[in-house]
Design a protein around this motif. Structure first.
Motif, short mmCIF file in Angstrom:
data_model
loop_
_atom_site.label_atom_id
_atom_site.label_comp_id
_atom_site.label_asym_id
_atom_site.label_seq_id
_atom_site.Cartn_x
_atom_site.Cartn_y
_atom_site.Cartn_z
N ASN B 53 0.81 -1.23 0.00
CA ASN B 53 0.00 0.00 0.00
C ASN B 53 0.83 1.26 0.00
OD1 ASN B 53 0.99 -0.54 2.53
ND2 ASN B 53 -0.78 0.29 3.62
N GLY B 54 2.09 1.16 -0.45
CA GLY B 54 2.92 2.37 -0.50
C GLY B 54 4.38 2.05 -0.71
N VAL B 55 5.20 3.10 -0.75
CA VAL B 55 6.65 2.92 -0.91
C VAL B 55 7.34 3.77 0.14
CG1 VAL B 55 8.50 2.84 -2.63
CG2 VAL B 55 6.15 3.17 -3.38
N VAL B 56 8.47 3.25 0.67
CA VAL B 56 9.27 4.05 1.61
C VAL B 56 10.67 4.20 1.03
CG1 VAL B 56 9.83 1.98 2.96
CG2 VAL B 56 10.14 4.23 3.96
N ILE B 57 11.21 5.41 1.14
CA ILE B 57 12.63 5.64 0.82
C ILE B 57 13.25 6.30 2.03
CG2 ILE B 57 12.59 5.69 -1.70
CD1 ILE B 57 12.27 8.69 -1.59
N LEU B 195 2.97 -0.73 4.51
CA LEU B 195 3.85 0.45 4.57
C LEU B 195 4.51 0.59 5.95
CD1 LEU B 195 4.97 2.68 2.86
CD2 LEU B 195 3.03 4.11 3.47
N GLU B 196 3.74 0.40 6.99
CA GLU B 196 4.29 0.55 8.35
C GLU B 196 5.47 -0.40 8.56
OE1 GLU B 196 2.27 3.57 9.27
OE2 GLU B 196 3.07 2.60 11.06
N ASP B 197 5.26 -1.67 8.15
CA ASP B 197 6.34 -2.65 8.30
C ASP B 197 7.52 -2.29 7.42
OD1 ASP B 197 3.64 -4.94 7.88
OD2 ASP B 197 4.42 -4.16 9.77
N ALA B 198 7.20 -1.77 6.24
CA ALA B 198 8.27 -1.42 5.30
C ALA B 198 9.16 -0.32 5.88
CB ALA B 198 7.67 -0.96 3.97
N VAL B 199 8.55 0.66 6.55
CA VAL B 199 9.34 1.74 7.17
C VAL B 199 10.25 1.14 8.23
CG1 VAL B 199 9.24 3.85 8.54
CG2 VAL B 199 7.54 3.47 6.76
N HIS B 200 9.65 0.27 9.02
CA HIS B 200 10.38 -0.45 10.06
C HIS B 200 11.58 -1.18 9.48
CE1 HIS B 200 10.10 -2.09 14.17
NE2 HIS B 200 10.63 -3.18 13.65
N THR B 201 11.33 -1.94 8.44
CA THR B 201 12.39 -2.72 7.78
C THR B 201 13.45 -1.80 7.19
OG1 THR B 201 10.68 -4.32 7.21
CG2 THR B 201 12.82 -4.56 6.12
N ILE B 219 18.77 10.29 10.29
CA ILE B 219 18.15 9.61 9.15
C ILE B 219 16.95 10.40 8.65
CG2 ILE B 219 18.89 7.27 9.83
CD1 ILE B 219 15.93 6.75 10.55
N GLU B 220 16.66 10.21 7.37
CA GLU B 220 15.49 10.87 6.77
C GLU B 220 14.63 9.80 6.11
OE1 GLU B 220 15.48 14.27 3.92
OE2 GLU B 220 17.07 14.99 5.25
N ILE B 221 13.31 9.93 6.28
CA ILE B 221 12.42 8.93 5.70
C ILE B 221 11.33 9.63 4.89
CG2 ILE B 221 10.84 7.01 6.18
CD1 ILE B 221 12.24 6.65 8.87
N GLY B 222 11.06 9.07 3.70
CA GLY B 222 9.95 9.59 2.89
C GLY B 222 9.02 8.44 2.55
N ARG B 230 5.29 12.24 1.02
CA ARG B 230 5.69 13.22 2.03
C ARG B 230 6.91 12.74 2.79
NH1 ARG B 230 3.97 12.42 7.30
NH2 ARG B 230 2.90 10.43 7.58
N ARG B 231 7.66 13.71 3.29
CA ARG B 231 8.82 13.40 4.13
C ARG B 231 8.31 13.33 5.56
NH1 ARG B 231 11.51 17.97 3.67
NH2 ARG B 231 12.60 17.54 1.73
N LEU B 232 8.74 12.32 6.30
CA LEU B 232 8.30 12.22 7.70
C LEU B 232 8.98 13.29 8.54
CD1 LEU B 232 8.32 8.36 8.34
CD2 LEU B 232 6.46 9.79 7.54
N SER B 233 8.25 13.80 9.50
CA SER B 233 8.83 14.81 10.41
C SER B 233 9.77 14.11 11.37
CB SER B 233 7.72 15.51 11.18
OG SER B 233 7.09 14.58 12.06
#
Lengths: 205, 244
Positions: B53-57, B195-201, B219-222, B230-233
């Protein structure tokens, strides 16, 4: 004499129930003199996407070719069919890019969405101002006459066969009241599973 | 009366470099590109993971000194409402590509009134990078970029290399220790990842190669999903870090 009135044309598109129709006359003239009763003004750009071009004959040909060029590249690059709304926007930007030396055509777009088959019709002026409607769009030297006919005859949710009758009568009677349009007619009925082309028997004067 | 004038002497070299600086080696390699990839490999780590349900970079933002103003440099950059980009390698080259990508996305929108499909954006960016391997007087870009996008209800993750090649990934890592990163991802990745797990991973993957303390400023996460990119705060990043 206006460039938009030099060759003469009558083009109309109508919305039906899960279908669209687009029709045009076939006359090409040099002011009063008729040159051809076989001139193509509606172009099939894609499976279920049609472009009607009223206006200056030479620009009708050039614009249809150039837009086909762009649409074909889009199809190859994007690997997908172009949606009618997207096509409308492309035509609009194309025409506006010639804002101060415009193509003398006032295009009509008619088609069905590639995935949902939802019907779509729209028209625009020679510099690309778009107008999307849910009933009908008209163009050409007989546009006023067409407005009168469409306003009278059209009603929502017409089935393909009824839509054909309505659009054919709108076209025929409008072009008969315009000296520069006529000399035959052609109607495209665009449905999800087929496209029907019918040529009309009209007054050849 | 004619007064002879001495024209400013310009040598052919200074006037224009009409020859490509990237040339073939006898073995058929373009060494400039190999070297560019080396520059990428020496850059700070980035990862990208595609979820259902999404992508994380995400990427490491190493502060070389406590005097740095952490906020002034961004590693994760938005390209359009529905797409974002991160890189490993030479940061100034990344800045240029971000500028170009943004303009390309807007040009597309101007004509079609539609957001640019992620794959089209990637193709255009990759095309730019390729041009710099075959034009006069320029060198290849010293970055590989990860482009995350969402269009037509689907997530996308792509990588563009200095050569101009692009690949679609389910998950990947760039920069220092990228091989270990990819091995780690191979074990951790599943198609059902959310997506949540993906950010975690992604955070765990970065942690593998992290030198020093990993915190919300290093670190920076988008993330990119149906709502856009969006970029995470830093607060959000802190929360994620707390849960690992």
């Amino acid at each position: 004499m206006s460039a938009l009135e030099y060759n003469g044309s009558a083009i109309v598109a109508m919305m039906g129930h899960e279908c669209v129709a687009i029709a045009s006359d076939k006359r090409l003239g040099r002011q009063a003199q008729t040159l051809s009763c076989d001139f193509q003004k509606i172009f099939q750009m894609s499976d279920r996407l049609f472009l009607g071009l009223p206006g200056l004959g030479t620009d009708v040909e050039t614009v249809s070719n150039r837009l086909r060029f762009r649409l074909n590249l889009y199809k190859l690059r994007e690997n997908r069919e172009m949606k009618p709304r997207t096509f409308l926007n492309m035509v609009s930007s194309f025409l506006y890019s010639h804002r101060f030396g415009p193509y003398f055509v006032e295009p009509i777009v008619a088609g069905l969405e590639p995935t949902t088959s939802e019907p779509f019709i729209a028209s625009m002026d020679l510099i690309g101002c778009p107008m999307i409607t849910s009933d009908f769009v008209v163009g050409g030297t007989a546009s006023e006459q067409l407005y009168g006919m469409c306003e009278t005859l059209w009603r929502p949710d017409l089935e393909p066969d009824d839509l054909f009758e309505i659009i054919a009568q709108s076209l025929l009677n409008a072009q008969d009241r315009d000296a520069l349009s006529g000399w035959g007619g052609v109607v495209y009925i665009v449905e999800k599973d087929k496209v029907t082309i019918r040529h009309l028997k009209a007054r050849m004067d | 009366k004619e007064v002879p004038s001495t024209p400013l002497k310009k040598s052919a070299m200074t006037e224009r470099y009409s020859f490509s600086l990237t040339t073939f080696s006898p073995t058929g390699k373009l060494v400039q590109i190999e070297y560019a990839l080396a520059a990428v490999g020496a850059g700070s780590p980035s990862v990208g993971i595609k979820a259902s349900n999404g992508v994380v970079i995400a990427g490491e933002k190493k502060q070389r000194s406590a005097l740095y103003d952490a906020d002034s440099i961004k590693k994760v950059e938005m390209i359009a409402n529905h797409a974002g980009m991160i890189s490993s390698g030479l940061a100034p080259d990344f800045r240029l590509l971000v500028r170009k990508a943004r303009k390309l996305a807007q040009e597309y929108h101007l004509i079609y009134q539609e957001p640019i499909p992620t794959v089209r954006l990637v193709q255009k960016v990759a095309n730019v990078m390729q041009e710099y391997t075959q034009s006069g007087g320029v060198r290849p870009f010293g970055v590989s970029v990860l482009i995350a996008g969402w269009d037509d209800g689907k997530p996308h993750l792509f990588q563009c290399d200095p050569s101009g090649s692009y690949f679609a990934w389910k998950a990947t890592a760039l920069g220092k220790n990228y091989i270990n990163g990819k091995t780690f991802l191979e074990k951790r990745y599943s198609d059902e990842l959310e997506l949540e797990d993906a950010v975690h991973t992604a955070i765990l993957t970065l942690k593998e190669s992290f030198e020093g303390q990993m915190n919300e400023n290093s670190i920076e996460i988008g993330v990119c999903n149906a709502e856009g990119f969006r970029r995470l705060s830093t607060a959000e990043v802190k929360d994620y870090l707390a849960s690992i």
